[in-house]
Design a protein around this motif. Structure first.
Motif, short mmCIF file in Angstrom:
data_model
loop_
_atom_site.label_atom_id
_atom_site.label_comp_id
_atom_site.label_asym_id
_atom_site.label_seq_id
_atom_site.Cartn_x
_atom_site.Cartn_y
_atom_site.Cartn_z
N SER A 1 48.64 -27.69 43.71
CA SER A 1 49.27 -28.94 43.25
C SER A 1 50.72 -28.96 43.73
O SER A 1 51.33 -27.91 43.91
CB SER A 1 49.31 -29.03 41.73
N HIS B 1 50.84 -22.83 40.09
CA HIS B 1 50.13 -24.12 40.25
C HIS B 1 49.60 -24.30 41.66
O HIS B 1 49.61 -25.40 42.18
CB HIS B 1 51.07 -25.29 39.97
N VAL C 1 54.48 -29.16 43.05
CA VAL C 1 55.30 -28.85 41.87
C VAL C 1 56.74 -29.25 42.17
O VAL C 1 57.28 -28.90 43.23
CB VAL C 1 55.24 -27.35 41.55
N ILE D 1 52.96 -31.97 39.55
CA ILE D 1 53.49 -31.46 38.28
C ILE D 1 55.01 -31.50 38.36
O ILE D 1 55.61 -30.90 39.26
CB ILE D 1 52.97 -30.04 38.01
N ARG E 1 52.50 -26.84 28.58
CA ARG E 1 51.24 -27.17 29.26
C ARG E 1 50.23 -27.56 28.18
O ARG E 1 50.38 -27.19 27.02
CB ARG E 1 50.72 -25.99 30.07
#
Ligand SMILES: Nc1nc2c(ncn2[C@@H]2O[C@H](COP(=O)(O)OP(=O)(O)OP(=O)(O)O)[C@@H](O)[C@H]2O)c(=O)[nH]1
Length: 323
Positions: free
Chosen positions: A66, A63, A68, A39, A24
């Motif tokens: 978002s 996350h 993933v 992501i 990251r």
């Protein structure tokens, strides 16, 4: 970058499955603030293990907010791109919701060697695969670019009506960013992990030191990973390199073991997934919390850096007589 980002509809941030925390980059966070993000954890095939399902659930939770996804795009996976197909569907849905005549622009970011171009090529292959898209008119298709973007999903004009193919608005374009993002390296351990995963040049750290760190992890996972070369487990990298050299004939001048070359051979074998497939970072609630705290601790120094940059610009403008 800021200017480029204003024309971007979606960002794909690639991270390495073997180092979900180390790959990251907290410095991205500011740059990408306010952008919708998918992501994508790449190289899933190289991080196998029984705890994977649990790791993935934890990472998804980490996350929150978002999308993933986890993909495997290694050589062995050429024929099986199911996970990449799911990424393509996410991009398609995103573009369909925001129908744009001028095309949908997606930017791929991530540290060096994480697999950005490979993902782009896999998406392009799937999205514009041979026999799948009938292009019409003067649209050159695959190589048509918007800025430096590459088309991965055809536009509505590109597909032949009634053939069951689905184009989206003006098409979906992917912008690769090779060499744009440097890895974030907070400490020596992160440096070793990133070097082993290929995001930091091999010449920066001695291969013997890297191989030693790799051996330490192999011993944590399963000493049998190097059982082809030793009769039993060892913590001594020089001993292991001597034994590997004996088996592979890696001798230098005067018949002495070439430790550097042997260490590099061992690292490359591991990178191909031939000496164990495992995750380096500790993925559990505690590990994730530690990473979050580190990011928060970084906040003052990031603010400081931004303040210094503002002051530097002001001084430059004054010197130019602009303010
Ligand atoms: N096993 C495996 N290898 C992968 C995967 N994705 C990429 N690779 C390999 O990783 C290496 C780097 O991939 P690239 O796509 O060039 O990485 P990149 O992020 O575009 O690299 P830069 O251009 O340096 O920023 C290549 O050897 C790929 O074949 C994956 O999912 N699994």
């Amino acid at each position: 970058m800021k200017q480029l980002l204003t024309s971007i509809d979606l960002v794909i941030e690639c991270r390495d499955y073997r180092v979900p925390l180390t790959s990251r980059n907290p410095l991205f966070e500011k740059a990408l603030e306010g952008k919708e993000r998918v992501i994508v954890y790449t190289k899933r095939d190289l991080g196998g293990g029984p705890r994977d399902q649990k790791n993935e659930e934890l990472i998804r939770g980490w996350h929150k907010g978002s999308t993933v996804m986890f993909v495997r795009n290694g050589e062995e996976e050429r024929e099986n791109r199911k996970a990449t197909g799911r990424v393509l569907e996410v991009l398609r849905e995103h573009a369909e919701k925001r129908w744009k005549l001028v095309g949908h622009r997606v930017m791929v970011v991530g540290m060096p060697n994480v697999g950005k171009s490979t993902l782009l090529n896999a998406l392009r292959g799937l999205g514009l695969g041979k026999g799948k898209v009938a292009r019409t008119g003067a649209q050159p298709g695959v190589t048509r670019k918007i800025g430096s973007g590459v088309k991965i999903i055809p536009s509505e004009d590109d597909v032949t009506q009634g053939k069951g193919e689905r184009g989206v608005g003006g098409g979906v374009y992917l912008l690769d960013t090779p060499g744009v993002f440097i890895p974030y390296v907070p400490d020596a351990e992160a440096m070793m992990k990133l070097a082993l995963c290929g995001s930091v040049k091999d010449t920066i750290i001695s291969p013997v030191v890297l191989a030693d760190y790799l051996l330490f992890h192999m011993n944590l996972v399963d000493p049998k990973l190097y059982a082809d070369y030793t009769p039993g487990p060892t913590n001594d990298i020089v001993e292991l390199l001597e034994l590997i050299a004996k088996r592979t004939g890696r001798f230098g001048k005067g018949g002495k073991t070439d430790h550097e070359a042997t260490a590099l051979w061992m690292i490359q074998k591991w990178r191909r997934g031939e000496m164990g497939r495992f995750v380096f970072d500790r993925v559990d609630e505690e590990g994730l919390m530690k990473a979050r705290l580190e990011e928060e601790e970084m906040q003052p120094s990031m603010n400081q850096a931004r303040k210094m940059e503002r002051e530097r610009r002001r001084a430059r403008n004054i010197a130019r007589g602009e303010s």
